[in-house]
Design a protein around this motif. Structure first.
Motif, mmCIF file in Angstrom:
data_model
loop_
_atom_site.group_PDB
_atom_site.id
_atom_site.type_symbol
_atom_site.label_atom_id
_atom_site.label_comp_id
_atom_site.label_asym_id
_atom_site.label_seq_id
_atom_site.Cartn_x
_atom_site.Cartn_y
_atom_site.Cartn_z
ATOM 1 N N ILE A 148 39.799 20.936 17.349
ATOM 2 C CA ILE A 148 38.813 20.547 16.335
ATOM 3 C C ILE A 148 38.765 21.571 15.203
ATOM 4 N N CYS A 149 38.756 22.860 15.570
ATOM 5 C CA CYS A 149 38.606 23.935 14.578
ATOM 6 C C CYS A 149 39.939 24.395 13.994
ATOM 7 N N ASP A 150 41.045 23.841 14.494
ATOM 8 C CA ASP A 150 42.372 24.238 14.046
ATOM 9 C C ASP A 150 42.583 25.740 14.222
ATOM 10 N N GLU A 151 42.262 26.206 15.405
ATOM 11 C CA GLU A 151 42.393 27.616 15.781
ATOM 12 C C GLU A 151 43.155 27.696 17.096
ATOM 13 N N PRO A 152 43.800 28.815 17.387
ATOM 14 C CA PRO A 152 44.441 28.972 18.699
ATOM 15 C C PRO A 152 43.384 29.032 19.806
ATOM 16 N N PRO A 153 43.688 28.529 21.000
ATOM 17 C CA PRO A 153 42.732 28.577 22.108
ATOM 18 C C PRO A 153 42.257 29.995 22.423
ATOM 19 N N GLY A 154 43.112 30.993 22.261
ATOM 20 C CA GLY A 154 42.718 32.378 22.509
ATOM 21 C C GLY A 154 41.630 32.844 21.552
ATOM 22 N N THR A 155 41.703 32.396 20.316
ATOM 23 C CA THR A 155 40.678 32.742 19.329
ATOM 24 C C THR A 155 39.344 32.121 19.729
ATOM 25 N N VAL A 156 39.382 30.873 20.160
ATOM 26 C CA VAL A 156 38.166 30.185 20.611
ATOM 27 C C VAL A 156 37.567 30.923 21.804
ATOM 28 N N SER A 157 38.399 31.276 22.755
ATOM 29 C CA SER A 157 37.941 31.975 23.956
ATOM 30 C C SER A 157 37.327 33.328 23.621
ATOM 31 N N SER A 158 37.952 34.079 22.742
ATOM 32 C CA SER A 158 37.399 35.390 22.389
ATOM 33 C C SER A 158 36.105 35.252 21.592
#
Length: 167
Positions: free
Chosen positions: A132-142
């Motif tokens: 949805i945010c067009d971000e890597p999953p690692g960025t979302v997790s952090s």
């Protein structure tokens, strides 16, 4: 209503505009931005009804998040405004009506607040949020991990006051 249970975009807009506005308010932190984002989402659902009509709620939420992400990437500033009307039939209403939680959410940046709202209140997975945010999953997790630390620090004093009977 179940996904796809709306006969057309107009029916969807009438039934869900207020809930989308509350969702956008949680994401953006601003009643004015929430109004704009919800209206943009409804228009995009209407313009793309053949595709969006399969799950218009999810489509509209994605539009709200995507547009909000674009705004905070451009402006990097947060403007808080007064509360908007809320109803108990959706997760955003509970959070908007809970003063301590609302204040804690305001301690987060827009990116972190977006992840928390999508993951905790609307139960999206980190992979879905990344899409949805067009971000890597690692960025979302952090971002989620950082947000949890901030929320714990902000909510811990209120919880200890409640448990001790003070306040």
């Amino acid at each position: 209503m179940a996904h796809g249970a709306f006969s057309d975009a107009e029916e969807f807009a009438r039934a869900r505009l207020d809930a989308l506005r509350r969702f956008a308010y949680l994401i953006s932190g601003s009643a004015a931005e929430a109004d704009d984002l919800a209206q943009i989402a409804v228009v995009e659902v209407w313009q793309r009804w053949p595709k969006a009509g399969q799950n218009p709620e999810a489509y509209a939420r994605q539009v709200i998040v995507t547009r909000n992400v674009s705004r905070w990437r451009r402006w990097r500033r947060e403007v808080l405004t007064d509360d908007i009307e809320h109803r108990p039939d959706d997760p955003a209403a509970t959070a908007v009506g809970n003063g301590a939680l609302w204040q804690a959410l305001q301690q987060l940046g827009k990116a972190e607040r977006t992840v928390v709202v999508l993951h905790v209140l609307y139960r999206y997975t980190f992979s879905e949020i990344a899409g949805i945010c067009d971000e890597p999953p690692g960025t979302v997790s952090s971002r989620y991990a950082r947000a949890k630390r901030v929320l714990r620090a902000h909510l811990a004093p209120a919880q200890s006051t409640i448990r001790s009977g003070r306040g």
